[in-house]
Design an enzyme around this catalytic site. Structure first.
Site, PDB file in Angstrom:
ATOM      1  N   ASP A 165       0.876  -1.162   0.000  1.00 25.82           N
ATOM      2  CA  ASP A 165       0.000   0.000   0.000  1.00 25.82           C
ATOM      3  C   ASP A 165       0.923   1.224   0.000  1.00 25.82           C
ATOM      4  OD1 ASP A 165      -2.125   1.686  -0.040  1.00 25.82           O
ATOM      5  OD2 ASP A 165      -3.190   0.764   1.617  1.00 25.82           O
TER       6      ASP A 165
HETATM    7  C1  BGC Z   1      -4.948   3.308   0.114  1.00 25.35           C
HETATM    8  C2  BGC Z   1      -5.124   2.272  -0.973  1.00 25.35           C
HETATM    9  C3  BGC Z   1      -4.964   2.915  -2.328  1.00 25.35           C
HETATM   10  C4  BGC Z   1      -3.603   3.560  -2.396  1.00 25.35           C
HETATM   11  C5  BGC Z   1      -3.300   4.203  -3.729  1.00 25.35           C
HETATM   12  C6  BGC Z   1      -3.667   4.098  -0.067  1.00 25.35           C
HETATM   13  O1  BGC Z   1      -3.586   5.173   0.806  1.00 25.35           O
HETATM   14  O2  BGC Z   1      -4.950   2.667   1.365  1.00 25.35           O
HETATM   15  O3  BGC Z   1      -6.371   1.650  -0.846  1.00 25.35           O
HETATM   16  O4  BGC Z   1      -5.120   1.964  -3.330  1.00 25.35           O
HETATM   17  O5  BGC Z   1      -3.527   4.557  -1.400  1.00 25.35           O
HETATM   18  O6  BGC Z   1      -4.033   5.329  -3.940  1.00 25.35           O
END
Ligand code: BGC
Length: 754
Positions: free
Chosen positions: A295
């Site tokens: 993530d």
């Molecule tokens: C979120 C994810 C997301 C990623 C990219 C993160 O902060 O937890 O769900 O896909 O950002 O935007």
């Protein structure tokens, strides 16, 4: 001399010629006719360790064309592309932008490896569908799959190859802003929905209309303590296996190409560095063949957790645990080559990860047609097309849950001459959406929203009179209330759009008070005095505590956040053009102090007898144990009854199947669709089991007065549970099976497994 010339012409020159020809030959990895496996093997041999680290590096992109091309930061990123140090970008969107960046990777980097473009397409790309939680309330699996496929089609035309969806986190905590992204509190249902979403997004990955999906957030992010974003998780392996893992597993089994690490810890180890989760379970036990992406910065955030000392240690721990692509924390690109040189990380492990990523680049056809997804014409024709909007409207109407409807105030009587519509959100385009529509790209499709006001105007024209009732920040004033009351006092029906702003749904939107704001309650109290029938249209990305408004209104329509076609869909339901059929997939708490409240809880040592009050039971002294509205609950403009429940074999062998039949009747005067649900209970087991577990459902159409016999077949697997090692068990003994229209109102039968 002559001899030397002879040697050169006849012995050396032919070899030089062959060598020259060979170097002019297309390398195997560029040969369309070679198998993907051979192409990957050829390419990996040609790559330096820096280029391999590059494939494991995903950066936040943004805009690269126009004035942005001169930005120092953007120039530096482009140089990294030329140097083969970027495998993927997130947040580069649109056919023109993706094509421009891809061109640099293809034409200016040494090996010309295409970039994977990724974006969060959580419930639609430009045509925005209902939030996933709402969509799940439809229990309409073909429509859910369709919604994802429309999203994929629009995104694929805009140069995108990959989305970070579906979120498969089970959660029963409406304080958490991200419950809007999942499919609610039930692992069985969450699994069915997760698989449908993967299929819709990916199809067979053999055309230009589907994209890679991501199973996230692996694992158990939905169990964040107190619903606070980025918080820790502390659960047992039994809970992990039985409650949290099933939807991720179902999505992996459905062929999801990628899995995303979660931000939380499991057993004290951050998910990104958690060997048990990534290597032991995902890669070894489940035999996941795709690749793992972190993530956002979750590799480097292991330093904040107190699990990694610095960036190098974080890269080491993440890659050693089996995690692969690093989203934006840059610890892999900066440290992996050194870690390999020092012998701390085995190059075979790096190769395995890189090959998995290359596989999807080949599979999508990007080596042969790098720009096939970046198609301006297709992009313009697909985005927000009439057909896509029609699907969004259907999906939105199917997601609306009717929670209360006293005196059949709804559907709105066709003779109604004046409809008072009250509420700031009803006219606010932005509040038809949540956080996840790409505000950060500067190109969200907000203007295309049909607000509740627009939708009602489309349906009822001048019969609709609007007043604001409360402000954007959910405060109100005497003046706003007085105007609303005046409008209501001459109306046939009063619609009040209450709830919380769409901007309060999504990541980093944890709320300690998931409830109706006080000012809106004040407004409802004033409106109630008019004696007019009041319908609350509740907008929210989560179940709110509705206990205080329940006595103030005749009807409650849970509208969630429905996206582009919100208004039209709400009008379809209010008018009865669509008879609501959705049922909630998250329990609505009676009070905040009851959270988390969920239907599949355990019995406890002191279960409160439902039929009597009493002391020394597991109970609250100030509120009931039961939620205000249970899992699976939702009304229709007609009514249904369940009768004549039968089971095929009250004593069954473990290898047998159990058939459960029941008659469902539409007892009202309107055609409708009912969602029949089947639950089981394992009465005594070596690990305590929930009082009810969903194991089947049917969405059936019933004409007014019509009866249908439906059946469900249960196998041993449906009656099994996991122990803490991930082993499944079917234990003999007494069971119960229930069928009904929600998790509380059911018929039941006993049976025994031997
Ligand atoms: C979120 C994810 C997301 C990623 C990219 C993160 O902060 O937890 O769900 O896909 O950002 O935007």
């Amino acid at each position: 001399m002559k001899k030397n010339l002879f040697v050169f012409i006849f012995l050396i020159a032919p070899f030089l010629l062959i060598a020259q020809q060979k170097s002019n030959e297309t390398p195997t990895y560029k040969n369309k006719k070679a198998s993907i496996q051979d192409r990957i093997d050829d390419l990996i041999k040609r790559m330096t360790i820096e280029e391999k680290a590059g494939q494991l590096n995903q950066l936040n992109g943004g805009t690269f064309t126009g004035p942005a091309a001169n930005d120092t930061g953007q120039k530096a990123k482009m140089q990294m592309v030329r140097d083969g140090k970027v495998g993927s970008f997130l947040n580069v969107i649109g056919a023109t932008e993706t094509r421009a960046v891809q061109k640099i990777a293809i034409q200016e980097s040494r090996l010309g490896i295409p970039i994977l473009f990724a974006f969060d397409i959580i419930h639609g790309y430009k045509t925005i569908f209902p939030i996933p939680l709402a969509e799940a309330c439809s229990w309409d699996i073909p429509q859910i799959e369709k919604n994802s496929s429309v999203a994929a089609k629009e995104a694929a035309a805009a140069g995108l190859h990959w989305t970070f969806a579906p979120m498969c986190d089970i959660s029963n905590d409406p304080r958490w802003g991200r419950v809007m992204e999942g499919a609610g509190e039930d692992p069985f249902y969450g699994s069915v929905v997760a698989a449908a979403r993967v299929k819709g997004l990916q199809g067979n990955l053999n055309d230009d209309a589907h994209i890679l999906s991501t199973v996230k957030h692996y694992a158990a992010y939905g169990a964040v303590e107190a619903g606070r974003e980025y918080n820790e998780v502390d659960i047992s392996r039994v809970a992990l296996w039985n409650k949290y893992l099933p939807p991720y597993k179902a999505a992996v089994d459905a062929g999801a190409a990628t899995v995303m690490n979660s931000f939380n810890v499991f057993e004290g180890v951050p998910a990104s560095g958690n060997k048990y989760l990534v290597t032991d379970v995902l890669l070894n036990k489940w035999k996941f063949k795709g690749f793992v992406v972190s993530d956002w910065s979750s590799f480097s955030e292991m330093i904040n957790h107190g699990y990694a000392a610095n960036g190098k240690d974080a890269a080491y721990k993440a890659i050693s645990a089996g995690s692969m692509m690093d989203m934006e924390s840059k610890v892999v690109i900066e440290n992996l080559p050194q870690l390999v040189k020092e012998g701390k990380i085995n190059v075979q492990q790096v190769d395995d990860a890189v090959k998995r990523i290359l596989f999807y680049k080949f599979k999508l056809g990007l080596f042969d047609e790098p720009y096939k997804f970046s198609d301006e014409k297709r992009e313009a024709a697909t985005e927000l097309s009439k057909e896509n909007k029609a699907e969004a409207r259907k999906a939105a109407a199917g997601s609306i849950v009717l929670l209360k409807n006293d005196n059949q105030v709804l559907p709105i009587n066709s003779s109604a001459k004046k409809i008072a519509l009250i509420g700031h959100y009803a006219k606010s385009k932005e509040d038809m959406f949540d956080f996840w529509i790409g505000y950060w790209t500067g190109k969200p499709a907000v203007d295309d929203a049909v607000t509740i006001y627009d939708g009602l105007k489309n349906k009822y024209g001048n019969a609709v009179e609007y007043s604001e009732g409360y402000n954007a920040d959910a405060t109100t004033s005497d003046a706003l209330i007085n105007t609303a009351v005046q409008s209501a006092s001459t109306a046939d029906v009063v619609l009040v759009n209450i709830g919380i702003s769409g901007k309060m749904a999504g990541e980093d939107r944890a709320l300690a008070y998931p409830e109706i704001p006080e000012a809106q309650i004040q407004l409802l109290k004033a409106l109630q005095k008019t004696g007019k029938p009041i319908v609350a249209l509740v907008s929210s990305g989560r179940p709110l505590v509705l206990t205080k408004i329940q006595p103030l209104v005749s009807s409650i329509v849970q509208c969630w956040i429905l996206g582009t076609e919100t208004g039209n869909a709400v009008a379809d339901v209010l008018s009865g053009d669509y008879n609501p059929s959705a049922k909630t997939v998250m329990s609505f708490p009676y009070a905040i102090g009851q959270i988390p409240v969920y239907y599949n809880h355990f019995n406890t040592s002191r279960p409160l007898p439902t039929d009597k009050d009493g002391n020394w039971f597991s109970r609250y002294r100030d509120i009931p144990n039961a939620p205000l509205y249970p899992f699976g609950f939702g009304l229709s403009y007609t009514t249904y009854s369940y009768s004549n429940m039968q089971i095929s074999n009250p004593i069954m062998e473990r290898t047998d199947k159990l058939t459960v039949t029941v008659t469902v009747t539409n007892t009202g005067k309107i055609d409708g669709e009912e969602i029949a649900q089947l639950y089981i209970r394992d009465i005594t087991a070596s690990i305590i089991r929930p009082v009810k577990e969903l194991k089947g459902f049917r969405k059936i159409k019933l004409k007014a007065g019509e009866s249908k016999e439906i059946s469900f077949v249960l196998s041993g697997k449906d009656l099994s549970f996991y122990d803490g090692t991930g082993q499944m068990h079917l234990e003999p003994g007494a069971f119960k099976v229930f069928v009904g229209g929600d998790s509380e109102h059911v018929l039941g039968k006993d049976f025994v497994v031997q």
